[in-house]
Design an enzyme around this catalytic site. Structure first.
Site, mmCIF file in Angstrom:
data_model
loop_
_atom_site.group_PDB
_atom_site.id
_atom_site.type_symbol
_atom_site.label_atom_id
_atom_site.label_comp_id
_atom_site.label_asym_id
_atom_site.label_seq_id
_atom_site.Cartn_x
_atom_site.Cartn_y
_atom_site.Cartn_z
ATOM 1 N N ARG A 68 1.092 -1.654 0.197
ATOM 2 C CA ARG A 68 -0.245 0.038 -0.077
ATOM 3 C C ARG A 68 0.502 1.409 0.226
ATOM 4 O O ARG A 68 1.673 1.858 0.952
ATOM 5 C CB ARG A 68 -0.909 0.002 1.522
ATOM 6 C CG ARG A 68 -1.963 -1.228 1.056
ATOM 7 C CD ARG A 68 -2.705 -1.067 -0.149
ATOM 8 N NE ARG A 68 -3.881 -2.133 -0.182
ATOM 9 C CZ ARG A 68 -4.886 -2.132 -1.118
ATOM 10 N NH1 ARG A 68 -4.663 -1.354 -1.950
ATOM 11 N NH2 ARG A 68 -6.227 -2.660 -0.944
ATOM 12 N N GLU A 97 -15.285 -10.348 -5.560
ATOM 13 C CA GLU A 97 -14.215 -9.730 -4.773
ATOM 14 C C GLU A 97 -13.188 -11.132 -4.539
ATOM 15 O O GLU A 97 -12.303 -11.484 -4.488
ATOM 16 C CB GLU A 97 -14.029 -9.254 -3.701
ATOM 17 C CG GLU A 97 -13.638 -7.622 -4.266
ATOM 18 C CD GLU A 97 -13.525 -7.294 -5.635
ATOM 19 O OE1 GLU A 97 -12.050 -6.934 -5.593
ATOM 20 O OE2 GLU A 97 -13.627 -5.670 -5.994
ATOM 21 N N GLU A 101 -9.717 -11.871 -6.193
ATOM 22 C CA GLU A 101 -8.279 -12.196 -5.115
ATOM 23 C C GLU A 101 -7.691 -13.498 -4.782
ATOM 24 O O GLU A 101 -6.727 -13.225 -4.487
ATOM 25 C CB GLU A 101 -8.761 -11.016 -3.979
ATOM 26 C CG GLU A 101 -8.369 -9.980 -4.952
ATOM 27 C CD GLU A 101 -8.942 -8.476 -3.738
ATOM 28 O OE1 GLU A 101 -9.180 -8.780 -2.629
ATOM 29 O OE2 GLU A 101 -8.651 -7.196 -3.850
#
Length: 208
Positions: A68, A97, A101
């Protein structure tokens, strides 16, 4: 006394959008305060998100590790993503999702909790789902790119995540809220008392 958030909207005398990005924007509102003064409030306008705490039969939570850039860290998180389509059913987005993922599907879905991530500076609302009865998804894996191409997957016992949260070692807000909420549910009325997956969500109304 009942502790419950309530809807309220103070008068806005002017509004402008000095920045518009790919998915979010920044808005400046002139808001009338209770004493009659006008204050400028800058905040990020966000479409909303969903997150999935996927729990397997061994009591382990499916987590991902992802870079991040704003915080310059690799964070352990739970699968999550934006509500890209206005009015999109959040359950359908969460299922997407989890597939994209983690290449996983789930048969049992519940609403774990609803949160505003940073209500002092952003209107993002997140619905965190609990997903159980997991299995491998059919077909080819979803092709990922950018930060997601470097993601790691793991399954970690819930108790270990809770220890990491309380020890200051895990910081992603959806993981923190999800892990602590599930731990509280298991110690309380149990997951069967959680709201159904299609429960209303006033912060982001959707079509069933």
């Amino acid at each position: 006394m009942t502790i419950k958030d309530t809807a309220e909207e103070w008068q806005v005398t002017a509004s402008r959008t000095p920045f518009v990005g790919n998915k979010t924007s920044v808005r400046t509102d002139d808001v009338v305060m209770p004493d009659g003064t006008v204050a400028h409030r800058d905040y990020q306008v966000h479409p909303g998100s969903v997150a999935v705490l996927a729990l397997d039969d061994a009591g382990r939570v499916l987590v991902i590790r992802q870079y991040r850039h704003p915080v310059r860290q690799k964070l352990w998180e739970i699968p999550a993503g934006l509500l890209d389509v206005p009015g999109e059913n959040p359950l359908h987005a969460a299922q997407r999702e989890l597939y994209e993922e983690a290449h996983v599907k789930a048969e049992d879905w519940r609403v774990l909790t609803d949160v505003y991530t940073t209500p002092g500076g952003c209107d993002e609302a997140v619905r965190v789902f609990l997903a159980r009865d997991l299995s491998e998804a059919e077909g080819e894996r979803f092709e990922v790119s950018e930060e997601e191409a470097d993601m790691e997957l793991a399954r970690i016992p819930l108790e270990e995540l809770v220890r990491g949260v309380l020890g200051g070692e895990l910081h992603n807000n959806c993981l923190v809220v999800g892990a602590l909420s599930l731990y509280a549910a298991l110690k309380g009325d149990g997951v069967d008392a959680l709201r159904p997956a299609e429960a209303p969500w006033p912060a982001r109304p959707f079509e069933v």
